[in-house]
Design a protein around this motif. Structure first.
Motif, PDB file in Angstrom:
ATOM      1  N   ILE A  28     -47.817 -13.981 -19.270  1.00 29.71           N
ATOM      2  CA  ILE A  28     -46.618 -13.922 -18.223  1.00 29.71           C
ATOM      3  C   ILE A  28     -46.800 -15.794 -17.801  1.00 29.71           C
ATOM      4  O   ILE A  28     -46.664 -16.790 -18.136  1.00 29.71           O
ATOM      5  N   GLY A  29     -48.278 -16.124 -18.417  1.00 26.10           N
ATOM      6  CA  GLY A  29     -48.488 -17.292 -18.068  1.00 26.10           C
ATOM      7  C   GLY A  29     -48.363 -18.449 -19.130  1.00 26.10           C
ATOM      8  O   GLY A  29     -48.184 -19.203 -19.373  1.00 26.10           O
ATOM      9  N   ILE A  30     -48.584 -18.208 -20.471  1.00 30.54           N
ATOM     10  CA  ILE A  30     -47.852 -18.426 -21.438  1.00 30.54           C
ATOM     11  C   ILE A  30     -46.518 -18.416 -21.525  1.00 30.54           C
ATOM     12  O   ILE A  30     -46.185 -20.117 -21.620  1.00 30.54           O
ATOM     13  N   ILE A  31     -45.732 -17.151 -21.259  1.00 32.20           N
ATOM     14  CA  ILE A  31     -44.518 -17.301 -20.854  1.00 32.20           C
ATOM     15  C   ILE A  31     -43.420 -18.479 -20.141  1.00 32.20           C
ATOM     16  O   ILE A  31     -43.288 -19.785 -20.845  1.00 32.20           O
ATOM     17  N   PHE A  32     -44.508 -18.509 -19.063  1.00 32.70           N
ATOM     18  CA  PHE A  32     -44.171 -19.513 -18.543  1.00 32.70           C
ATOM     19  C   PHE A  32     -44.461 -21.386 -18.631  1.00 32.70           C
ATOM     20  O   PHE A  32     -43.729 -22.204 -17.943  1.00 32.70           O
ATOM     21  N   GLY A  33     -45.899 -21.402 -18.863  1.00 37.13           N
ATOM     22  CA  GLY A  33     -46.177 -22.871 -19.400  1.00 37.13           C
ATOM     23  C   GLY A  33     -44.981 -22.853 -20.518  1.00 37.13           C
ATOM     24  O   GLY A  33     -44.877 -24.176 -20.818  1.00 37.13           O
ATOM     25  N   GLN A  34     -44.659 -22.255 -21.277  1.00 40.26           N
ATOM     26  CA  GLN A  34     -44.239 -22.940 -22.486  1.00 40.26           C
ATOM     27  C   GLN A  34     -42.783 -23.317 -22.288  1.00 40.26           C
ATOM     28  O   GLN A  34     -42.021 -24.491 -22.990  1.00 40.26           O
ATOM     29  N   GLY A  35     -42.150 -22.563 -21.107  1.00 39.48           N
ATOM     30  CA  GLY A  35     -40.902 -22.489 -20.789  1.00 39.48           C
ATOM     31  C   GLY A  35     -40.733 -23.668 -20.232  1.00 39.48           C
ATOM     32  O   GLY A  35     -39.763 -24.897 -19.823  1.00 39.48           O
ATOM     33  N   VAL A  36     -42.012 -24.395 -19.026  1.00 34.68           N
ATOM     34  CA  VAL A  36     -41.943 -25.874 -18.007  1.00 34.68           C
ATOM     35  C   VAL A  36     -41.880 -26.579 -19.669  1.00 34.68           C
ATOM     36  O   VAL A  36     -41.021 -27.716 -19.127  1.00 34.68           O
ATOM     37  N   GLN A  37     -42.657 -26.193 -20.713  1.00 36.31           N
ATOM     38  CA  GLN A  37     -42.615 -27.388 -21.646  1.00 36.31           C
ATOM     39  C   GLN A  37     -41.216 -27.326 -21.875  1.00 36.31           C
ATOM     40  O   GLN A  37     -40.997 -28.528 -22.305  1.00 36.31           O
ATOM     41  N   GLN A  51     -32.931 -18.320 -18.485  1.00 33.14           N
ATOM     42  CA  GLN A  51     -33.059 -16.888 -19.228  1.00 33.14           C
ATOM     43  C   GLN A  51     -34.031 -16.488 -19.987  1.00 33.14           C
ATOM     44  O   GLN A  51     -34.214 -14.792 -19.614  1.00 33.14           O
ATOM     45  N   ASN A  52     -34.095 -17.342 -20.774  1.00 30.49           N
ATOM     46  CA  ASN A  52     -35.135 -15.803 -21.725  1.00 30.49           C
ATOM     47  C   ASN A  52     -36.523 -16.030 -20.975  1.00 30.49           C
ATOM     48  O   ASN A  52     -37.726 -15.609 -21.536  1.00 30.49           O
ATOM     49  N   MET A  53     -36.697 -17.035 -20.148  1.00 30.06           N
ATOM     50  CA  MET A  53     -38.938 -17.008 -19.575  1.00 30.06           C
ATOM     51  C   MET A  53     -38.660 -15.861 -18.495  1.00 30.06           C
ATOM     52  O   MET A  53     -39.642 -15.246 -18.673  1.00 30.06           O
ATOM     53  N   ILE A  54     -37.326 -15.238 -17.945  1.00 32.36           N
ATOM     54  CA  ILE A  54     -37.418 -14.222 -17.183  1.00 32.36           C
ATOM     55  C   ILE A  54     -37.016 -13.145 -17.367  1.00 32.36           C
ATOM     56  O   ILE A  54     -37.748 -12.010 -17.441  1.00 32.36           O
ATOM     57  N   LEU A  55     -36.456 -13.165 -19.000  1.00 28.41           N
ATOM     58  CA  LEU A  55     -36.328 -11.475 -19.582  1.00 28.41           C
ATOM     59  C   LEU A  55     -37.875 -11.469 -20.367  1.00 28.41           C
ATOM     60  O   LEU A  55     -38.392 -10.518 -20.289  1.00 28.41           O
TER      61      LEU A  55
END
Length: 76
Positions: A28-37, A51-55
């Motif tokens: 989850i940390g990687i998902i949101f970190g990379q999503g913000v980037q 949308q892809n982050m939430i999925l």
């Protein structure tokens, strides 16, 4: 005096789940970190990235919830 392993009592599934919860937490940390980037690099794609982050979050969190359910189902 018997060995230390013979004296352990209780449900070891809770320890196993605690260790297994590290994986979804890191994911989850990687998902949101990379999503913000990704949003910072390409703000016009905010909707698709979000949308892809939430999925991805939902799938990672589902694994954690399945893990806690299985810790109660398969007691040792």
């Amino acid at each position: 005096m018997s060995g230390l392993l013979a004296d352990v009592t209780g449900n070891l599934g809770s320890i196993g789940y605690g260790l297994a919860a590290i994986g979804p937490g890191v994911g989850i940390g990687i998902i949101f970190g990379q999503g913000v980037q990704a949003i910072a690099r390409q703000p016009e794609a905010y909707g698709l990235i979000r949308q892809n982050m939430i999925l991805g979050f939902v799938f990672a969190e589902a694994l954690a919830l399945i893990g806690i359910a299985l810790a109660f189902v398969f007691r040792t």
